[in-house]
Motif scaffolding. Structure first.
Motif, mmCIF file in Angstrom:
data_model
loop_
_atom_site.group_PDB
_atom_site.id
_atom_site.type_symbol
_atom_site.label_atom_id
_atom_site.label_comp_id
_atom_site.label_asym_id
_atom_site.label_seq_id
_atom_site.Cartn_x
_atom_site.Cartn_y
_atom_site.Cartn_z
ATOM 1 N N ASN A 154 0.835 -1.196 0.000
ATOM 2 C CA ASN A 154 0.000 0.000 0.000
ATOM 3 C C ASN A 154 0.875 1.253 0.000
ATOM 4 O O ASN A 154 2.105 1.166 -0.095
ATOM 5 C CB ASN A 154 -0.961 -0.004 1.198
ATOM 6 C CG ASN A 154 -0.244 -0.060 2.539
ATOM 7 O OD1 ASN A 154 0.886 0.426 2.689
ATOM 8 N ND2 ASN A 154 -0.887 -0.655 3.528
ATOM 9 N N SER A 155 0.246 2.401 0.120
ATOM 10 C CA SER A 155 0.970 3.675 0.018
ATOM 11 C C SER A 155 1.970 3.848 1.160
ATOM 12 O O SER A 155 2.992 4.522 0.996
ATOM 13 C CB SER A 155 -0.014 4.844 0.009
ATOM 14 O OG SER A 155 -0.808 4.844 1.189
ATOM 15 N N LEU A 156 1.698 3.261 2.322
ATOM 16 C CA LEU A 156 2.627 3.376 3.447
ATOM 17 C C LEU A 156 3.972 2.750 3.110
ATOM 18 O O LEU A 156 5.028 3.308 3.449
ATOM 19 C CB LEU A 156 2.027 2.699 4.679
ATOM 20 C CG LEU A 156 2.896 2.704 5.949
ATOM 21 C CD1 LEU A 156 3.216 4.125 6.381
ATOM 22 C CD2 LEU A 156 2.184 1.944 7.081
ATOM 23 N N HIS A 157 3.959 1.612 2.434
ATOM 24 C CA HIS A 157 5.209 0.965 2.030
ATOM 25 C C HIS A 157 6.010 1.882 1.095
ATOM 26 O O HIS A 157 7.227 2.035 1.246
ATOM 27 C CB HIS A 157 4.929 -0.360 1.327
ATOM 28 C CG HIS A 157 4.282 -1.384 2.213
ATOM 29 N ND1 HIS A 157 2.972 -1.754 2.085
ATOM 30 C CD2 HIS A 157 4.778 -2.104 3.266
ATOM 31 C CE1 HIS A 157 2.683 -2.671 2.999
ATOM 32 N NE2 HIS A 157 3.756 -2.901 3.718
ATOM 33 N N ARG A 158 5.323 2.485 0.146
ATOM 34 C CA ARG A 158 6.000 3.362 -0.820
ATOM 35 C C ARG A 158 6.575 4.598 -0.123
ATOM 36 O O ARG A 158 7.719 4.996 -0.377
ATOM 37 C CB ARG A 158 5.022 3.782 -1.924
ATOM 38 C CG ARG A 158 4.481 2.608 -2.735
ATOM 39 C CD ARG A 158 3.498 3.072 -3.803
ATOM 40 N NE ARG A 158 2.876 1.939 -4.468
ATOM 41 C CZ ARG A 158 3.405 1.284 -5.483
ATOM 42 N NH1 ARG A 158 4.590 1.658 -5.952
ATOM 43 N NH2 ARG A 158 2.767 0.260 -6.035
ATOM 44 N N GLN A 159 5.796 5.198 0.756
ATOM 45 C CA GLN A 159 6.249 6.403 1.459
ATOM 46 C C GLN A 159 7.466 6.115 2.327
ATOM 47 O O GLN A 159 8.438 6.891 2.353
ATOM 48 C CB GLN A 159 5.112 6.950 2.317
ATOM 49 C CG GLN A 159 3.937 7.515 1.527
ATOM 50 C CD GLN A 159 2.720 7.775 2.395
ATOM 51 O OE1 GLN A 159 2.775 7.675 3.627
ATOM 52 N NE2 GLN A 159 1.598 8.099 1.761
ATOM 53 N N SER A 160 7.421 5.001 3.031
ATOM 54 C CA SER A 160 8.534 4.670 3.932
ATOM 55 C C SER A 160 9.812 4.368 3.160
ATOM 56 O O SER A 160 10.905 4.786 3.558
ATOM 57 C CB SER A 160 8.155 3.477 4.817
ATOM 58 O OG SER A 160 7.110 3.814 5.706
ATOM 59 N N LEU A 161 9.691 3.650 2.049
ATOM 60 C CA LEU A 161 10.873 3.373 1.232
ATOM 61 C C LEU A 161 11.434 4.654 0.624
ATOM 62 O O LEU A 161 12.649 4.850 0.584
ATOM 63 C CB LEU A 161 10.532 2.372 0.127
ATOM 64 C CG LEU A 161 10.444 0.901 0.526
ATOM 65 C CD1 LEU A 161 10.168 0.044 -0.698
ATOM 66 C CD2 LEU A 161 11.705 0.419 1.237
ATOM 67 N N ASP A 162 10.555 5.522 0.153
ATOM 68 C CA ASP A 162 11.009 6.795 -0.415
ATOM 69 C C ASP A 162 11.805 7.588 0.611
ATOM 70 O O ASP A 162 12.862 8.157 0.292
ATOM 71 C CB ASP A 162 9.808 7.626 -0.892
ATOM 72 C CG ASP A 162 9.223 7.120 -2.197
ATOM 73 O OD1 ASP A 162 9.896 6.327 -2.879
ATOM 74 O OD2 ASP A 162 8.081 7.518 -2.531
#
Length: 248
Positions: A154-162
């Protein structure tokens, strides 16, 4: 320093708070979800009860209240503390390291013979503890009170990796082999996973370290113990070092 936390969201709150208090920034990257299982036990009395994890306590208390027992053991200090918080008296647990092997090595457990033993745990898992107890002629049963389910991306995974990748330094906390496998699986849908190999992995055991090394992650530090305090102690040491870290 950014610290990527891979525990389930329902389990990460305490560590998240401790990371913040240590002067670091927690980034949530849940790899697993935990669901309760409507489990039942075969008997209403057991000589010995063993809890194999904090989650086993969380999801197993309802069943524990329905049975009688003589002694109760925990796999490590965190699990013992969870039992104590629920006013349950513990007979023994490994003080230095939380593992099935450490539990079996306790004199109090090594002396268990011809006992009926019930192990509270999650669905599936290692068989080391049960096999060790059976060798001592004990009758051992499992009650599996929760299951681990892969977390959807989900978007949380993308935000944290970014945010992790926005800086050259950072740490990834890995608390199980399953979490590591899912970190790779989820991350591969977002970026080239090799980019994560530039970051330090902080893991809870030599067994996890052996696995992450086998898939090409060589910047690894093992915590001095398997508690949240063990993770924080590594982060604190990293923040105070004035020379490069030596990985093993």
């Amino acid at each position: 320093m950014n610290v990527l936390l891979t525990r389930p969201l329902l389990q990460v709150e305490e560590l998240q708070s401790m990371v913040t208090k240590s002067g670091n920034k927690p980034l949530l990257f849940p790899t697993l979800k935990l669901n309760s299982i409507d489990a039942k036990v075969e008997n209403n009395y057991y000589d010995v009860i063993i809890f194999i994890s904090v989650n086993a306590v969380e999801y197993g208390l309802k069943i524990l209240k329905t049975i009688s027992y003589h002694k109760i053991f925990a796999v490590g200090s965190a699990t013992a503390r969870k039992l104590s918080e629920n006013d349950i008296e513990i007979d023994d647990f490994p003080r230095k390291k939380a593992s099935s092997e450490a539990l079996l090595a306790l004199d109090s457990v090594a002396q268990l013979y011809h006992k009926t033993i019930l192990i509270f745990r999650g669905q599936s898992g290692r068989e080391v503890l049960k096999q060790g107890l059976i060798k001592q002629n004990n009758q051992v049963e499992y009650v599996e009170v929760y299951e681990r389910v892969n977390h959807n991306i989900n978007s949380l995974h993308r935000q944290s990796l970014d945010e992790l990748l926005s800086r050259n330094e950072g740490v990834i906390s890995i608390t199980s082999i399953d979490s590591m496998k899912l970190l790779v699986k989820i991350s591969s849908q977002i970026l080239d996973v090799d980019r994560l190999k530039n970051y330090l992995l902080v893991v809870l055991s030599d067994r996890i370290k052996t696995y992450v090394n086998s898939i090409g992650f060589n910047k690894v530090l093992v915590t001095p113990n398997t508690s949240n305090n063990g993770i924080i102690s590594v982060l604190t040491n990293l923040n105070t070092l004035d020379k490069p870290v030596k990985y093993s």
